[in-house]
Design an enzyme around this catalytic site. Structure first.
Site, mmCIF file in Angstrom:
data_model
loop_
_atom_site.group_PDB
_atom_site.id
_atom_site.type_symbol
_atom_site.label_atom_id
_atom_site.label_comp_id
_atom_site.label_asym_id
_atom_site.label_seq_id
_atom_site.Cartn_x
_atom_site.Cartn_y
_atom_site.Cartn_z
ATOM 1 N N ASP A 141 -58.229 21.733 -13.847
ATOM 2 C CA ASP A 141 -58.370 22.263 -12.483
ATOM 3 C C ASP A 141 -59.826 22.212 -12.046
ATOM 4 O OD1 ASP A 141 -57.489 23.584 -10.098
ATOM 5 O OD2 ASP A 141 -58.255 25.476 -10.880
ATOM 6 N N SER B 231 -63.713 33.908 -28.924
ATOM 7 C CA SER B 231 -64.720 34.472 -28.030
ATOM 8 C C SER B 231 -65.856 34.917 -28.932
ATOM 9 C CB SER B 231 -64.155 35.643 -27.219
ATOM 10 O OG SER B 231 -63.603 36.608 -28.094
ATOM 11 N N ARG B 232 -66.984 35.340 -28.350
ATOM 12 C CA ARG B 232 -68.120 35.711 -29.198
ATOM 13 C C ARG B 232 -67.822 36.958 -30.014
ATOM 14 N NH1 ARG B 232 -72.247 35.541 -24.363
ATOM 15 N NH2 ARG B 232 -70.430 36.642 -23.554
ATOM 16 N N HIS C 1 -59.325 22.236 -8.106
ATOM 17 C CA HIS C 1 -59.885 23.598 -8.258
ATOM 18 C C HIS C 1 -59.119 24.602 -7.390
ATOM 19 C CE1 HIS C 1 -63.723 26.000 -9.317
ATOM 20 N NE2 HIS C 1 -62.663 26.795 -9.243
ATOM 21 N N ILE D 51 -58.368 36.798 -17.415
ATOM 22 C CA ILE D 51 -57.455 35.670 -17.213
ATOM 23 C C ILE D 51 -56.841 35.240 -18.544
ATOM 24 C CG2 ILE D 51 -57.321 33.256 -16.461
ATOM 25 C CD1 ILE D 51 -59.548 33.951 -14.396
ATOM 26 N N ARG E 163 -64.401 26.283 -16.029
ATOM 27 C CA ARG E 163 -65.408 25.535 -15.282
ATOM 28 C C ARG E 163 -65.554 24.169 -15.954
ATOM 29 N NH1 ARG E 163 -64.748 28.376 -11.652
ATOM 30 N NH2 ARG E 163 -66.163 29.854 -10.662
ATOM 31 N N GLU F 78 -67.675 18.531 -9.193
ATOM 32 C CA GLU F 78 -66.651 18.605 -8.133
ATOM 33 C C GLU F 78 -67.260 18.295 -6.783
ATOM 34 O OE1 GLU F 78 -64.867 22.474 -8.508
ATOM 35 O OE2 GLU F 78 -64.446 22.133 -10.625
ATOM 36 N N ILE G 289 -59.014 25.739 -16.964
ATOM 37 C CA ILE G 289 -59.024 26.423 -15.654
ATOM 38 C C ILE G 289 -60.320 27.214 -15.510
ATOM 39 C CG2 ILE G 289 -56.531 26.567 -15.249
ATOM 40 C CD1 ILE G 289 -58.432 29.582 -16.532
ATOM 41 N N LEU H 248 -60.806 35.453 -24.165
ATOM 42 C CA LEU H 248 -59.668 36.352 -23.925
ATOM 43 C C LEU H 248 -60.104 37.496 -23.013
ATOM 44 C CD1 LEU H 248 -56.665 36.384 -25.019
ATOM 45 C CD2 LEU H 248 -57.400 38.308 -26.438
ATOM 46 N N GLY H 249 -60.584 37.128 -21.808
ATOM 47 C CA GLY H 249 -60.955 38.130 -20.805
ATOM 48 C C GLY H 249 -59.741 38.434 -19.948
HETATM 49 P P1 NAP Z 1 -63.834 37.693 -18.057
HETATM 50 O O1 NAP Z 1 -62.816 38.776 -17.920
HETATM 51 O O2 NAP Z 1 -65.269 38.029 -17.922
HETATM 52 O O3 NAP Z 1 -63.590 37.013 -19.489
HETATM 53 C C1 NAP Z 1 -64.425 36.035 -20.011
HETATM 54 C C2 NAP Z 1 -64.070 35.799 -21.484
HETATM 55 O O4 NAP Z 1 -64.850 34.697 -21.967
HETATM 56 C C3 NAP Z 1 -64.356 36.977 -22.404
HETATM 57 O O5 NAP Z 1 -63.307 37.081 -23.321
HETATM 58 C C4 NAP Z 1 -65.644 36.579 -23.115
HETATM 59 O O6 NAP Z 1 -65.709 37.192 -24.398
HETATM 60 C C5 NAP Z 1 -65.465 35.066 -23.190
HETATM 61 N N1 NAP Z 1 -66.755 34.375 -23.348
HETATM 62 C C6 NAP Z 1 -67.892 34.581 -22.624
HETATM 63 N N2 NAP Z 1 -68.881 33.800 -23.080
HETATM 64 C C7 NAP Z 1 -68.359 33.087 -24.114
HETATM 65 C C8 NAP Z 1 -68.908 32.130 -25.006
HETATM 66 N N3 NAP Z 1 -70.188 31.767 -24.923
HETATM 67 N N4 NAP Z 1 -68.088 31.602 -25.947
HETATM 68 C C9 NAP Z 1 -66.805 31.985 -26.041
HETATM 69 N N5 NAP Z 1 -66.235 32.896 -25.230
HETATM 70 C C10 NAP Z 1 -67.013 33.443 -24.278
HETATM 71 O O7 NAP Z 1 -63.565 36.532 -17.018
HETATM 72 P P2 NAP Z 1 -62.191 36.118 -16.311
HETATM 73 O O8 NAP Z 1 -61.964 36.950 -15.101
HETATM 74 O O9 NAP Z 1 -61.105 36.046 -17.337
HETATM 75 O O10 NAP Z 1 -62.580 34.644 -15.782
HETATM 76 C C11 NAP Z 1 -62.979 33.643 -16.681
HETATM 77 C C12 NAP Z 1 -63.538 32.455 -15.916
HETATM 78 O O11 NAP Z 1 -62.497 31.755 -15.268
HETATM 79 C C13 NAP Z 1 -64.507 32.788 -14.781
HETATM 80 O O12 NAP Z 1 -65.825 33.032 -15.233
HETATM 81 C C14 NAP Z 1 -64.420 31.580 -13.886
HETATM 82 O O13 NAP Z 1 -65.445 30.657 -14.179
HETATM 83 C C15 NAP Z 1 -63.063 30.978 -14.231
HETATM 84 N N6 NAP Z 1 -62.168 31.005 -13.067
HETATM 85 C C16 NAP Z 1 -61.665 29.836 -12.600
HETATM 86 C C17 NAP Z 1 -60.820 29.853 -11.490
HETATM 87 C C18 NAP Z 1 -60.219 28.583 -10.952
HETATM 88 O O14 NAP Z 1 -59.975 28.515 -9.760
HETATM 89 N N7 NAP Z 1 -59.965 27.591 -11.775
HETATM 90 C C19 NAP Z 1 -60.524 31.055 -10.853
HETATM 91 C C20 NAP Z 1 -61.047 32.228 -11.368
HETATM 92 C C21 NAP Z 1 -61.859 32.191 -12.478
HETATM 93 P P3 NAP Z 1 -67.114 37.428 -25.161
HETATM 94 O O15 NAP Z 1 -68.069 37.987 -24.138
HETATM 95 O O16 NAP Z 1 -66.769 38.355 -26.275
HETATM 96 O O17 NAP Z 1 -67.540 36.083 -25.671
#
Ligand code: NAP
Length: 310
Positions: free
Chosen positions: A254, A172-173, A277, A153, A230, A259, A228, A150-151
């Site tokens: 996605d 999430s952690r 993607h 996105i 990785r 890939e 969406i 729940l970051g």
């Molecule tokens: P973010 O704001 O850093 O949020 C990441 C979330 O994941 C946090 O809630 C974090 O909470 C949680 N998390 C991290 N490690 C974890 C684990 N081991 N187990 C469970 N939860 C975990 O990132 P964001 O901006 O939302 O982006 C998330 C991801 O989306 C990116 O890293 C990227 O890989 C992907 N993305 C994909 C696309 C696409 O084109 N499909 C585009 C943009 C981004 P905790 O730290 O508390 O665990």
């Protein structure tokens, strides 16, 4: 003058603008990029890259004078961030500007795979409608949404789900402070509760195969997986097996393990939506991401500080 090493191409507009303003070397245009780095790596202080092209441990080791890494995208699993931290090299990404578009697409994928939109489009185009009616689909409004991560996105997806009256829980952690949504420490329990499980956490070693066979089994024959994040976060062979055995209802993806290679088994299934993607791939967002990448490079060269460091 600061020498910039650009690892891979972005838009023509960006490539040209960067090369006009700074002394830029395009690594992808070198005949043998690794040999080039061995011979000339020591002249570069700034790397411009993207989540797609990254910067490997081997590449970074060949850049002894590197001072900053500026990347396009928010995923940093392709960048040697541990080595950068050890060497005191700051890394920037392009957060926030892409959040809305990725969340929009996640909702689109969720609705598509459950209401069978792409599948019914294929049904009409192939002429099958003239022989039979289309089978019923799965409701979206009011159904339960589980979010992994729940970051930025994940929260944007949860806000959108509110418009569909969907109860939301997340894994999430750590629980997110002041969140209105219920935190579920056990991913399997979240999957068991959810009708839709959307994966929105970072990739990399810490989350590799987080969504595995037991999680998919818990999601169950009426549950849908939407990824969406990785490809590495989902155990792809386990997902294929779960789909083939009808342990889950369908998937919308996605991102993939290798890939742009998408396993034939996934392509063969009608209840799987496959996208190349394109989470952030809109004209407006890609422009904002390039602008933020440029602003980070400029800020670092002028002030020694990145605007959006990790
Ligand atoms: P973010 O704001 O850093 O949020 C990441 C979330 O994941 C946090 O809630 C974090 O909470 C949680 N998390 C991290 N490690 C974890 C684990 N081991 N187990 C469970 N939860 C975990 O990132 P964001 O901006 O939302 O982006 C998330 C991801 O989306 C990116 O890293 C990227 O890989 C992907 N993305 C994909 C696309 C696409 O084109 N499909 C585009 C943009 C981004 P905790 O730290 O508390 O665990």
């Amino acid at each position: 003058m600061t020498r910039i090493l650009q690892i891979g191409p972005l838009s023509e507009r960006f490539n040209q603008a960067l090369a006009t303003e700074y002394q830029v070397t395009a690594l992808w245009l070198q005949a043998d990029p690794q040999a080039f780095l061995r011979e000339q790596g020591e002249q570069f202080e700034v790397v411009a890259t993207s989540a797609r092209f990254g910067l490997s441990t081997e590449q970074m080791a060949l850049l002894p004078k590197l001072k900053a890494v500026c990347s396009f995208g928010v995923g940093y699993d392709s960048i040697a961030v541990d080595q950068a931290r050890d060497r005191g090299i700051p890394v920037s990404t392009t957060p926030d500007v892409l959040t809305d578009c990725v969340a929009d697409l996640a909702m689109g994928m969720l609705i598509d795979v459950s209401r069978r939109i792409a599948e019914s489009d294929r049904f009409v185009r192939s002429g099958k409608w003239e022989q039979a009616g289309f089978p019923l689909a799965m409701r979206v409004s009011g159904m339960r949404l589980g979010i992994v991560g729940l970051g930025s996105i994940g929260q944007a997806i949860a806000r959108r789900a509110g418009g569909f009256d969907m109860p939301v829980r997340y894994h999430s952690r750590r629980p997110v402070a002041d969140s209105a949504y219920t935190h579920e420490a056990d991913l399997q329990e979240l999957a068991r509760w959810a009708d839709f499980l959307v994966v929105a956490c970072p990739g990399g070693d810490a989350t590799r195969n987080l969504v595995n066979a037991p999680v998919l089994e818990a999601l169950g024959p009426k549950g849908y997986l939407i990824n969406i994040a990785r490809g590495s976060v989902v155990d792809e062979p386990a997902l294929i097996n779960a789909l083939q055995q009808h342990q889950i209802a369908g998937a919308a993806l996605d991102v993939f393990a290798k890939e742009p290679n998408v396993p034939q088994a996934l392509r063969d299934m009608n209840n799987v939506l496959l996208l190349p993607h394109v989470g952030s791939a809109t004209v407006q967002t890609r422009q904002q991401m390039e602008d933020l990448l440029t602003a980070n490079i400029k800020a670092f060269i002028e002030s020694g500080k990145l605007l959006t460091p990790l």
